[in-house]
Design an enzyme around this catalytic site. Structure first.
Site, mmCIF file in Angstrom:
data_model
loop_
_atom_site.group_PDB
_atom_site.id
_atom_site.type_symbol
_atom_site.label_atom_id
_atom_site.label_comp_id
_atom_site.label_asym_id
_atom_site.label_seq_id
_atom_site.Cartn_x
_atom_site.Cartn_y
_atom_site.Cartn_z
ATOM 1 N N HIS A 306 1.013 -1.674 0.108
ATOM 2 C CA HIS A 306 0.334 -0.213 0.213
ATOM 3 C C HIS A 306 0.897 1.202 0.088
ATOM 4 O O HIS A 306 2.034 1.274 0.142
ATOM 5 C CB HIS A 306 -1.287 0.110 0.806
ATOM 6 C CG HIS A 306 -2.088 1.086 0.793
ATOM 7 N ND1 HIS A 306 -1.859 2.462 1.234
ATOM 8 C CD2 HIS A 306 -2.776 0.327 0.683
ATOM 9 C CE1 HIS A 306 -3.220 2.897 0.897
ATOM 10 N NE2 HIS A 306 -4.000 1.994 0.156
ATOM 11 N N ASP A 362 -8.206 -5.579 0.153
ATOM 12 C CA ASP A 362 -8.480 -6.016 -0.650
ATOM 13 C C ASP A 362 -8.134 -7.736 -0.490
ATOM 14 O O ASP A 362 -8.079 -8.436 -1.696
ATOM 15 C CB ASP A 362 -7.820 -5.507 -2.295
ATOM 16 C CG ASP A 362 -8.613 -4.473 -3.346
ATOM 17 O OD1 ASP A 362 -10.012 -3.931 -2.705
ATOM 18 O OD2 ASP A 362 -7.650 -3.981 -3.193
#
Ligand code: ACO
Length: 432
Positions: A306, A362
């Site tokens: 991320h 996710d």
């Protein structure tokens, strides 16, 4: 004296204002830099750029903190309803019972689509990607909502927000029904936001639909966890497009397009595809970890890494726990076992440790959607459904900002310098 930072360019010293946010983030204000020095800043991928002032969401990527309007996302996910969280994000405060009731009513009277909009769906092939349908039909809302297109008019702005929130689940569920050849199921306004969506997705006219309360709760939680995340790619797209004074529907359609990519919201579908591939490949985890480490392979571990989190994504932590709980009750899923093993291997591998790559939102969400019988190609649509209040909140915040300006970054031009024009007949091929 107001704090400043000093930079020297060509032996000349310049003062840059230094701002501090409410949580201590410090920002160099370069808004006058070009005027004062002739220089622009260069920050490819915007990893060091604050594009606006915002009071909506606070993220500390090192500590794994995520708060909406000051409230930890963990608390909201446990104690709130999605519409309540949407109100909080958009208007800045948790609603009173009366405010929430009025908000719900204002939203739910707009859940129907104009009947002609159904014809738009008929023009799509049955295998059309639901994200493409979603962005197209949301874009078309601007055609069917001509009285709410001016973002500067407070009444039009609010009405556009209600319509957008109300119609998004209907548009999303219709795209699924279209893809499987079932009749569209109309919204039922006595149901909650999440119940209504599941009803439109899974009910059929010929049978009574039994809704699983576990799935309603799980959906509520997932939508809240996805509801906002600062200046991410799709939210920045909404702000960028919205900064031209375009209507809400067009700005949201651009956010949906940005979310679709597999480095952003598309990662939830890509992650399940990846897990299925590994499962079919004799659970050869090591092979895929090695592929992810090999820059030449072009393969990345989907649902990992991320831009902001250099620690465990707090959303992934909650989703993993809920996934575990739901699967214990409703039967296991080999992909969940595999995902946990993959996480364990990755988190003990120096490549992932050094780069601080952890599971993101996710990584586990698709496993819950699978359990709910939501098809893979709808996963990113589910993300969009959750992110909608965040997009709206940022669009509204920008519209109300006294410093509102059209977003117009520059580039460091590295192309040809002045060249002489060559007539078509005289041109030689320069590249194959
Ligand atoms: N697998 C393997 N290596 C990775 C991964 C990954 N998933 N993510 C990052 N890396 C590596 C990069 O190759 C890079 O290595 P290097 O320093 O040797 O060059 C290093 O880690 C840093 O990565 P960046 O690409 O610089 O990180 P960035 O912040 O630009 O990218 C992103 C973040 C796009 C999310 C990236 O981690 C990624 O592609 N992840 C997989 C896709 C994904 O899950 N996306 C969803 C993100 S959450 C969301 O948007 C909702």
């Amino acid at each position: 004296m107001a704090p400043t930072a000093k930079i020297t360019i060509d032996d000349q010293l310049y003062d840059l204002p230094l701002h501090t946010g409410s949580e201590g983030t410090r920002a160099l204000d370069i808004s006058q830099l070009k005027k004062a020095t002739g220089c622009i800043t260069l920050d490819e991928g915007y990893a060091n750029t604050g594009s606006c002032r915002s009071a909506i969401t606070y993220i500390d990527g090192q500590k794994g903190i995520l708060r909406y309007r000051g409230y930890p996302v963990e608390v909201l996910a446990e104690r709130c309803e999605f519409t309540e969280t949407a109100y909080l994000l958009i208007y800045g405060e948790l609603p009173t019972e009366e405010e929430l009731e009025t908000f719900r009513r204002n939203v739910c009277v707009h859940t129907l689509l104009h009947e002609n909009m159904k014809k738009i769906y008929a023009g799509f092939p049955p295998d059309a990607q639901p994200m493409a349908i979603l962005s197209s039909v949301v874009s078309a809302l601007a055609i069917y909502s001509k009285d709410t297109l001016d973002p500067r008019d407070p009444e039009q702005r609010e009405l556009a927000i209600y319509r957008m929130l109300a119609k998004m689940p209907t548009i999303a569920a219709f795209s699924y029904k279209q893809s499987i050849g079932q009749p569209f199921i109309y919204p039922e306004n006595h149901l909650t936001y999440c119940q209504n969506f599941l009803h439109m997705m899974f009910a059929v006219p010929s049978e009574r639909y039994q809704m699983d309360t576990d799935f309603v709760e799980a959906l509520n939680l997932l939508l809240i966890l996805h509801a906002d995340h600062g200046q991410n790619c799709s939210t920045s797209a909404v702000r960028m497009v919205g900064s031209s004074n375009v209507n809400l529907f067009s700005a949201i359609a651009s956010g949906i397009c940005a979310l679709w990519g597999e480095w952003h919201g598309g990662a939830n579908e890509a992650c399940i595809n990846m897990l299925e591939t590994i499962l079919a490949d004799n659970r050869n985890l090591r092979k895929y970890i090695d592929l992810a480490k090999d820059k030449q392979s072009g393969f990345r571990l989907m649902g990992f890494g991320h831009r902001v989190y250099k620690n465990y994504d707090p959303r992934a932590k909650i989703i993993k726990q809920v996934c575990d709980k739901l699967l214990k009750k409703h039967g296991g899923d080999p992909l969940f076992d595999l995902a946990q093993e993959l996480e364990e291997v990755a988190l003990t591998d120096p490549y992932f440790i050094e780069r601080k790559l952890y599971p993101n939102v996710d990584f586990y969400s698709g496993i819950i959607y699978r359990l709910m019988k939501i098809p893979k190609n709808m996963f990113t649509v589910m993300f969009a459904l959750g992110r909608l209040p965040g997009w709206i909140a940022h669009w509204r915040e920008m519209q109300l900002s006294p410093g509102k300006a059209i977003h117009r970054p520059m580039d460091l031009y590295i192309g040809s310098t002045l060249r002489e024009f060559v007539a078509l007949v005289d041109r030689k091929q320069t590249s194959s």
